[in-house]
Motif scaffolding. Structure first.
Motif, PDB file in Angstrom:
ATOM      1  N   ILE A  47       0.800  -1.296  -0.052  1.00  0.00           N
ATOM      2  CA  ILE A  47      -0.140   0.046  -0.016  1.00  0.00           C
ATOM      3  C   ILE A  47       0.832   1.197   0.003  1.00  0.00           C
ATOM      4  O   ILE A  47       1.713   1.302   0.757  1.00  0.00           O
ATOM      5  CB  ILE A  47      -0.920  -0.075   1.359  1.00  0.00           C
ATOM      6  N   LYS A  48       0.537   1.993  -1.070  1.00  0.00           N
ATOM      7  CA  LYS A  48       1.168   3.441  -0.801  1.00  0.00           C
ATOM      8  C   LYS A  48       0.367   4.566  -0.342  1.00  0.00           C
ATOM      9  O   LYS A  48      -0.632   4.689  -1.064  1.00  0.00           O
ATOM     10  CB  LYS A  48       1.682   3.746  -2.384  1.00  0.00           C
ATOM     11  N   VAL A  49       0.946   5.006   0.341  1.00  0.00           N
ATOM     12  CA  VAL A  49      -0.060   6.160   1.295  1.00  0.00           C
ATOM     13  C   VAL A  49       0.403   7.619   0.582  1.00  0.00           C
ATOM     14  O   VAL A  49       1.564   7.824   0.990  1.00  0.00           O
ATOM     15  CB  VAL A  49       0.075   6.044   2.759  1.00  0.00           C
ATOM     16  N   VAL A  50      -0.417   8.118  -0.085  1.00  0.00           N
ATOM     17  CA  VAL A  50      -0.207   9.540  -0.684  1.00  0.00           C
ATOM     18  C   VAL A  50      -0.857  10.639   0.077  1.00  0.00           C
ATOM     19  O   VAL A  50      -2.235  10.477  -0.057  1.00  0.00           O
ATOM     20  CB  VAL A  50      -0.367   9.564  -1.997  1.00  0.00           C
ATOM     21  N   ALA A  51      -0.138  11.536   0.706  1.00  0.00           N
ATOM     22  CA  ALA A  51      -0.773  12.588   1.470  1.00  0.00           C
ATOM     23  C   ALA A  51      -0.428  13.769   0.881  1.00  0.00           C
ATOM     24  O   ALA A  51      -1.086  14.859   0.965  1.00  0.00           O
ATOM     25  CB  ALA A  51      -0.328  12.474   3.015  1.00  0.00           C
ATOM     26  N   ASP A  52       0.653  13.815   0.132  1.00  0.00           N
ATOM     27  CA  ASP A  52       1.362  15.153  -0.176  1.00  0.00           C
ATOM     28  C   ASP A  52       0.436  15.762  -1.333  1.00  0.00           C
ATOM     29  O   ASP A  52       0.171  15.144  -2.275  1.00  0.00           O
ATOM     30  CB  ASP A  52       2.839  14.601  -0.978  1.00  0.00           C
ATOM     31  N   ARG A  53       0.158  17.062  -1.459  1.00  0.00           N
ATOM     32  CA  ARG A  53      -0.667  17.843  -2.128  1.00  0.00           C
ATOM     33  C   ARG A  53      -0.327  17.633  -3.750  1.00  0.00           C
ATOM     34  O   ARG A  53      -1.139  17.376  -4.429  1.00  0.00           O
ATOM     35  CB  ARG A  53      -0.784  19.167  -1.514  1.00  0.00           C
ATOM     36  N   ALA A  54       1.247  17.803  -3.797  1.00  0.00           N
ATOM     37  CA  ALA A  54       1.658  17.881  -5.087  1.00  0.00           C
ATOM     38  C   ALA A  54       1.522  16.709  -5.873  1.00  0.00           C
ATOM     39  O   ALA A  54       1.294  16.534  -7.129  1.00  0.00           O
ATOM     40  CB  ALA A  54       3.209  18.346  -5.110  1.00  0.00           C
TER      41      ALA A  54
END
Ligand SMILES: Cc1cc2nc3c(=O)[nH]c(=O)nc-3n(C[C@H](O)[C@H](O)[C@H](O)COP(=O)(O)O)c2cc1C
Length: 198
Positions: A47-54
């Motif tokens: 699972i890749k967790v993406v929180a970064d807006r860009a």
């Protein structure tokens, strides 16, 4: 929350508030996902967790029909781990560490070896089915934690892999956007049991 309420209250949120889920809540959600069952207990997901807006904005540009990708707090990219040999070895080692009885160890490793001989697309489909199990834990776990979520398959996996720099053996299968909904659930409808029972 009562489990039945959880099943009826959850819905696929299409719009999210600009509000970040606290880190400890995300960790709780990931812990719930970690508990998902899998065939042979091989846990063939990453699972890749993406929180970064860009990064979310870059991914949204690749799937512009899915505004949840850019608007959610965290995007969970559920991936299939396709290196069966590596996973089989890890499973064998871990079962020994966990003192799984030799008889069970032999049976599980025998099945894993047999599955290695299946056509690649059949094995991949089996892995994907297991990834959906983990994602389901994510959807229901999110609801239990007072979050909202949207599952998505309408995205280009190869391009997501490139943007996220995923290893070749790891293939994105399903996205789960999580956050705090900014929309209301639409009336839920499902086919009656009589339509689905054989
Ligand atoms: C495997 C799967 C893939 C989905 N893909 C998308 C998607 O790409 N975009 C989207 O907006 N909703 C997607 N959905 C949400 C469904 O449209 C939604 O779950 C369904 O209409 C039932 O509504 P409910 O979840 O609100 O009860 C997906 C759901 C599942 C289970």
């Amino acid at each position: 929350m009562d489990f039945k309420d959880l099943l009826t209250d959850r819905y696929a949120a299409k719009a999210f508030q600009d509000r970040t889920i606290p880190e400890e809540t995300i960790q709780e959600l990931l812990e719930m996902i970690r508990l998902a069952p899998s065939g042979l207990n091989i846990q063939p997901w990453r699972i890749k967790v993406v929180a970064d807006r860009a990064t979310k904005a870059e991914l949204l540009a690749l799937a512009p029909d899915e505004p949840q990708i850019g608007g959610c707090s965290h995007l969970l990219v559920f991936c299939a781990h396709t290196d069966w040999e590596a996973q089989t070895q890890k499973l064998g080692r871990t079962m020994k560490e966990k003192t799984v009885p030799d008889k069970i160890w032999g049976i599980v490793m025998g099945i894993a070896a047999e599955m290695a001989t299946e056509p690649e697309d059949e094995l991949y489909a089996w892995i994907v089915g297991n990834v959906y199990m983990a994602a389901t834990y994510g959807l229901l776990g999110a609801e239990a934690l007072g979050l909202d979520a949207c599952p998505m398959t309408h995205f280009p996996p190869a391009e997501f892999s490139r943007v996220l720099g995923l290893p070749d053996a790891v293939k994105p299968v399903l996205l789960v956007a999580v956050g705090y909904a900014a929309d209301e659930p639409k009336p839920k409808w499902r086919y009656p049991l009589s339509d689905i029972l054989l």
